[in-house]
Every structure is written in structure tokens, then in C-alpha cells.
Design an enzyme around this catalytic site. Structure first.
Site, PDB file in Angstrom:
ATOM      1  N   THR A 148      26.907 -21.481 -52.093  1.00  0.00           N
ATOM      2  CA  THR A 148      25.479 -21.262 -51.867  1.00  0.00           C
ATOM      3  C   THR A 148      24.857 -20.800 -53.176  1.00  0.00           C
ATOM      4  O   THR A 148      25.290 -19.804 -53.748  1.00  0.00           O
ATOM      5  CB  THR A 148      25.266 -20.203 -50.775  1.00  0.00           C
ATOM      6  OG1 THR A 148      25.883 -20.651 -49.570  1.00  0.00           O
ATOM      7  CG2 THR A 148      23.795 -19.964 -50.523  1.00  0.00           C
TER       8      THR A 148
ATOM      9  N   LYS B 224      20.223 -25.117 -47.568  1.00  0.00           N
ATOM     10  CA  LYS B 224      21.108 -23.999 -47.251  1.00  0.00           C
ATOM     11  C   LYS B 224      20.380 -22.672 -47.381  1.00  0.00           C
ATOM     12  O   LYS B 224      20.602 -21.742 -46.588  1.00  0.00           O
ATOM     13  CB  LYS B 224      22.331 -24.019 -48.165  1.00  0.00           C
ATOM     14  CG  LYS B 224      23.317 -22.862 -47.940  1.00  0.00           C
ATOM     15  CD  LYS B 224      23.910 -22.880 -46.526  1.00  0.00           C
ATOM     16  CE  LYS B 224      24.809 -21.682 -46.240  1.00  0.00           C
ATOM     17  NZ  LYS B 224      26.065 -21.687 -47.006  1.00  0.00           N
TER      18      LYS B 224
END
Length: 314
Positions: A106, A182
Site C-alpha cells: 500500500t 487501495k
């Protein structure tokens, strides 16, 4: 008359960098799907565990990827991903021509774009492919993958994607799009966990039966996936880290930085981030993110199950 049997087509070789709570399950899923999987982790015991499970292990990053068609990187941050690719033991110059690098960390979308721009001129593919679903789904090959990249990157990564995920969202042809999706997910996840922990601790302050609160709320409009998933940890007094507080210190910090650069207000993110920072400062950084409930309890004099357990030091 003899019948000539053709040799079976060799399976793709997949390298997994980072055999942590998510990466180990992802590697297992690819192995079950018939890929030849080699794993690497900075913790040798984790590599040994993967070898004992039937996989192959490697001692260095470059050794891990030298024969790989697909390299799946399951580190935590953009900085770690950059080090994997371009650091002193970086793999960018060791990967096979035409191989694909699948980045599952991420990170800020701008970092994903930058890494792709540096890798692709070397004759390699970059697939921006952050993941969601947790440890259990990783082990089952049932993750959600939010991916973006070139048509060639998707094609090269397909055997691994099919093995690791129940859903693969193809979100665009450029790196950074998957990362942006995300971050929207992490905004919601972080805020929802904070809200769930605030609610269950407030219920304890009211003297309510917490098991009954869980039963009622999960059947009511106030339920969320995070309430349903995380509050059982609180009720059991078990803060073993399935997803740690520090993950949301990082991720909500990225969301806040992105929003600030766009002059976009994110007051709920800001409030939740302060609670994660406080929990980390109180020594719970490596504990499960449901430890926010313990923080609320400490601030308000509430007793929750497992309150007498010592937190793991960050």
C-alpha cells in the site's frame, strides 16, 4: 505402435518477496495452483517454514528472482518496494527480461507511478496490485486485488493473479490507479475500525452485555464489515496482530498527505489517525488494530476482556 507423450508445459516460476502474514498465504495459494514458487524473507525461520511446507527458499533477493517469470512483492511500504527493486541488493537488474513485478504494498499512487517509470525501460513489466482481504483470505487464494498496468503486465501476471485472488479488478493501464483505489479502501477501513472500537467501548461504559451488543449490532443497520470482523477480537481479549495498529498509522497518514496536496478535507481520517497514533504511543503499535478499543477503555476507565495483558512494544 507406441504413442509419444508430450512433455507437460512447465509451470510458471513465481518469486514471493515477503513471507509475512499475507505473503505466506499468497505463496501457498500459488503453490497449490501449480506454480513453482520460491520465497524470500528477511527472517530465515519464515523461509524455512515455507520450505517445510513444500516451497523453495532463497537466501538473497537476487537469487529469489533469477529464474522467476512473476515476482510478487508483499512488503509494507513504498520505500521498502523501492529498496527491493533498486536498493543495494535490488532485483531490477537481476530479473529475467519480460518478467513482471507485481507490487502489493500500500503506497502513495505517485510512488507507484515513479517505480513503474524506472522499471519498465529495463524491459520488465510493473503491475500496481495492492491487495485486500486479510490473512485468512490470502491463505485461501481469495483476496481482492485492485490492479492497474499495461496489457502485457496483466498477461504476464495472470497465473499468479488467478491463484491468489477471488476478484481481480483491472482498473486501468497505468501504475498508480490501483494504489489510489487501495487508499480509498484504507480510508474507509481505518475509520470503520475506529468507529467500531469507539462503539464497543462506549457500550462497556454503559454497562451493557458486550456479547449481546455484538449480536444486536451485527443484525442491525449500524453494522459494518469491520465491526463484525474486529469486535470478536475485543470480546476474546485477544490482540494478536492480524493487522497491526502501525498499518493504519502508515495508511491514514498517506491518505492525509494525499488529501492535503489536493486541498481536500478529510476530518474523519484525521480524527481516526490521532487515535491510532495514541495507541501506538501507548505501546500497542504491533498489536492488532482492534487495540483501539483498549485505548478508549484506558481513557475512560472501562474494563474490557484482556485489559490486564501487556501490549507488545512497538
Amino acid at each position: 505402435m507406441s504413442v509419444q507423450v508430450e512433455n507437460p508445459r512447465p509451470s510458471a516460476v513465481a518469486a514471493v518477496i515477503g513471507l509475512g502474514s499475507m505473503g505466506f498465504g499468497m505463496a501457498q495459494s500459488m503453490k497449490r495452483a501449480g506454480l513453482d514458487v520460491v520465497g524470500y524473507d528477511i527472517t530465515k525461520a519464515t523461509v524455512d517454514r515455507f520450505v517445510a511446507d513444500g516451497g523453495r527458499g532463497a537466501a538473497t533477493l537476487k537469487e529469489t528472482v533469477q529464474d522467476a517469470d512473476i515476482v510478487v512483492s508483499v512488503v509494507v511500504t513504498g520505500a521498502q518496494t523501492e529498496a527491493v527493486l533498486f536498493g543495494s541488493d535490488g532485483i531490477a537488474t537481476a530479473m529475467k527480461p519480460g518478467a513482471v513485478f507485481v507490487s502489493s504494498a500500500t503506497m502513495d499512487p505517485a510512488i507507484a507511478r515513479s517505480l513503474a517509470e524506472r522499471l519498465e525501460p529495463l524491459g520488465l513489466h510493473y503491475l500496481d496490485a495492492p491487495i485486500s482481504g486479510g490473512t485468512a483470505r490470502a491463505a485461501k487464494g481469495e483476496l481482492t486485488i485492485m490492479a492497474s498496468g499495461s496489457r502485457q503486465a496483466f498477461a504476464a501476471a495472470r497465473p499468479a493473479l488467478d491463484a491468489m485472488a477471488a476478484k481481480v479488478y483491472e482498473l486501468g493501464d497505468a501504475a498508480g490507479i490501483g494504489a489510489a483505489f487501495k487508499m480509498i479502501n484504507q480510508l474507509l477501513a481505518g475509520v470503520h475500525i475506529a468507529a467500531a472500537c469507539e462503539a464497543i467501548s462506549f457500550a462497556a461504559k454503559q454497562g451493557l452485555d458486550l456479547q449481546k451488543v455484538y449480536e444486536v449490532i451485527t443484525a442491525s443497520a449500524g453494522n459494518s464489515w469491520m465491526f463484525e470482523n474486529r469486535i470478536p477480537h475485543v470480546l476474546a481479549g485477544d490482540y494478536t496482530p492480524l493487522s497491526a495498529i502501525e498499518i493504519f498509522v502508515k495508511d491514514l497518514g498517506i491518505v492525509q498527505d494525499m488529501a492535503r496536496s489536493e486541498r481536500y478535507p478529510v476530518p474523519l481520517v484525521a480524527a481516526a489517525l490521532q487515535m491510532y497514533l495514541a495507541a501506538s504511543g501507548a505501546g500497542m503499535g504491533r498489536d492488532d488494530d482492534s487495540s483501539l478499543a483498549r485505548l478508549y477503555a484506558q481513557l475512560s476507565g472501562v474494563e474490557l476482556p484482556g485489559m490486564n495483558k501487556e501490549p507488545q512494544q512497538a
